[in-house]
Design an enzyme around this catalytic site. Sequence first.
Site, PDB file in Angstrom:
ATOM      1  N   LEU A 408       0.863  -1.179   0.000  1.00 19.34           N
ATOM      2  CA  LEU A 408       0.000   0.000   0.000  1.00 19.34           C
ATOM      3  C   LEU A 408       0.896   1.224   0.000  1.00 19.34           C
ATOM      4  CD1 LEU A 408      -2.631  -0.962   2.749  1.00 19.34           C
ATOM      5  CD2 LEU A 408      -2.928  -1.100   0.268  1.00 19.34           C
ATOM      6  N   ASP A 409       0.439   2.317  -0.665  1.00 16.41           N
ATOM      7  CA  ASP A 409       1.165   3.581  -0.578  1.00 16.41           C
ATOM      8  C   ASP A 409       1.343   3.970   0.882  1.00 16.41           C
ATOM      9  OD1 ASP A 409       1.225   3.778  -3.299  1.00 16.41           O
ATOM     10  OD2 ASP A 409      -0.378   5.261  -3.446  1.00 16.41           O
ATOM     11  N   MET A 410       2.422   4.666   1.178  1.00 17.58           N
ATOM     12  CA  MET A 410       2.681   5.085   2.546  1.00 17.58           C
ATOM     13  C   MET A 410       1.480   5.815   3.142  1.00 17.58           C
ATOM     14  SD  MET A 410       5.764   7.462   4.092  1.00 17.58           S
ATOM     15  CE  MET A 410       5.117   8.998   3.453  1.00 17.58           C
ATOM     16  N   SER A 411       0.816   6.661   2.356  1.00 19.00           N
ATOM     17  CA  SER A 411      -0.275   7.482   2.878  1.00 19.00           C
ATOM     18  C   SER A 411      -1.597   6.737   2.954  1.00 19.00           C
ATOM     19  CB  SER A 411      -0.438   8.732   2.006  1.00 19.00           C
ATOM     20  OG  SER A 411       0.730   9.527   2.048  1.00 19.00           O
ATOM     21  N   THR A 412      -1.684   5.562   2.356  1.00 23.13           N
ATOM     22  CA  THR A 412      -2.916   4.777   2.367  1.00 23.13           C
ATOM     23  C   THR A 412      -2.946   3.872   3.588  1.00 23.13           C
ATOM     24  OG1 THR A 412      -2.948   4.773  -0.056  1.00 23.13           O
ATOM     25  CG2 THR A 412      -4.335   3.159   1.061  1.00 23.13           C
TER      26      THR A 412
END
Length: 561
Positions: A408-412
Amino acid sequence: MSTSVPYFHHFQKDTTGIERPVRFTFPFCYDPHELSILAAEQVQTYLAGQNDFIHNFGLMDGQEGLVIGKMFGVLVVQDQEGNLGFLAAVSGKMAGSNKHRYFVPPIFDMLDPEGFFLREEEHINQINRNIELLQKSAELKELRENLVQCKKHEEQILSERRKLHKKNKAERKERRIAQQPCLPEQAYQELLEDLIKQSYRDQHHYDVQKEKSTQQIKLAEDALNHILDQIEELKSERRTRSSNLQNQLFDQYHFLNARKESKSVLAIFTESKNIQPPAGAGECAAPKLLQYAFNHQLTPICMAEFWWGSSPNLEVRKHKNYYPACRGKCEPILGHMLLGLNVDDNPMLENPAADKELEIIFEDEAIIVVNKPAEFLSVPGINVKDSVQTRIQNRYPEMDSPLIIHRLDMSTSGILVLAKSKDAHQFIQDQFIKHTVKKRYTALLDGLISGKEGLIDLPLRVDLDDRPRQVVCYEHGKPAQTKYKVVSIEGKNTRIHFFPLTGRTHQLRVHSAHQKGLNCAIIGDDLYGKRADRLHLHAAFIQFVHPLTKSLVQFEVKDPF
């Protein structure tokens, strides 16, 4: 008190009550300071009402000309008398010119009609036209066809010769066999000698014809190569002139920093990345602004960049949104130019997950399922090593496994599945590859969309000038498809479920924000929308076949927003 520095703009609103920033803006990740916002709004007011130039930003229906939105920058500065004001700049050229009344000039004006660049560019353009004329000429087409026909004709002649000689050879063989019992020994030997001479004669005739055919083909090739050589000579001259022009252009770009140290663009890129500068390096707004400030003894206070106009076809750019400086062209240059300034810390060097706990929602002998918080890396980064993978490795040091199956993206935030063994990893990864894993994401969009459900199909690739941003690209992009279904309308926002059919980097973020997608960015998307407390994107549901039980398992985590 007014300043005599050209392009220095005074604030139209009173700024005495606004506290100045302690440190200068870190240009690659920032929230615009209040002074930068005031400056940007003043520039936007000018753009909305100006009559200094005509440029189609795509904001007015029916306006003629190619639609080209532009990135603008503002740099809040203080002059030597202590006056506070700002400079404004546009990235690249605008309205066919590099010189505008309101915006600082470029570091080098490539569009100067008396300068070397346009003169040499015209020479290169003439070479291009000459190449195109030769490549599209009727003579070249005729000579190509003539060579093809010549080869076909000569091959036909040689083929007929070979058939004739094969027939003669067969007849000679028949005569040898037929005459051997009929002729005396002496006569038979004479016959054999004559047959051998006939064979040599046939071979000689074939060799003579082959040489004639070779000469005919060579004549046709020489005639064709005469033009092809002209084309290659022109291409060689074009390469040489283009390379020399590029190097001459690089020589015009020397950048100052706050210490008054000057460094060429070639040296900057060689030292930082060991590459030649990309096209357009130094033409963005941020380097223009800092260079002008340093050249005119203006002290930089803070800066910001915003987009004005319609979004381009490839990138995601929203009208009036603020954006960080690009990394491909600007990061090396600004790295030099900011030396001597007290700059905000680079947040990308900090660990945003330092005080966050990693919740394990399921675990057995084969897999671990975690609920990853937002701003938490899935795998170690270049600067920050703390991640889901390292946390699990530290917890189970005895495990010999790749662990992470997907990311997952860091911000997700949301569900992430890890494997405890290589067999389990391979088993689940195969399901991802075959697209049999079912996933559902929840997002909160910054706006309203018209449709209730649908499919977004926009191929993606990395933005080579601004990693890790992604762009839509039908030529080089990888296929990316996302199904969506609107869940609810919440005031001015849309809650939506995404069902990604592929797993490209930033797929849901770009498919949401791009004008050919939903044209509505996810709240908190600092790359494709506007910054907020967090990215409102959550991996809420996953279903796959368990590697040991071979039964379907599914996991769900409630949306945190």
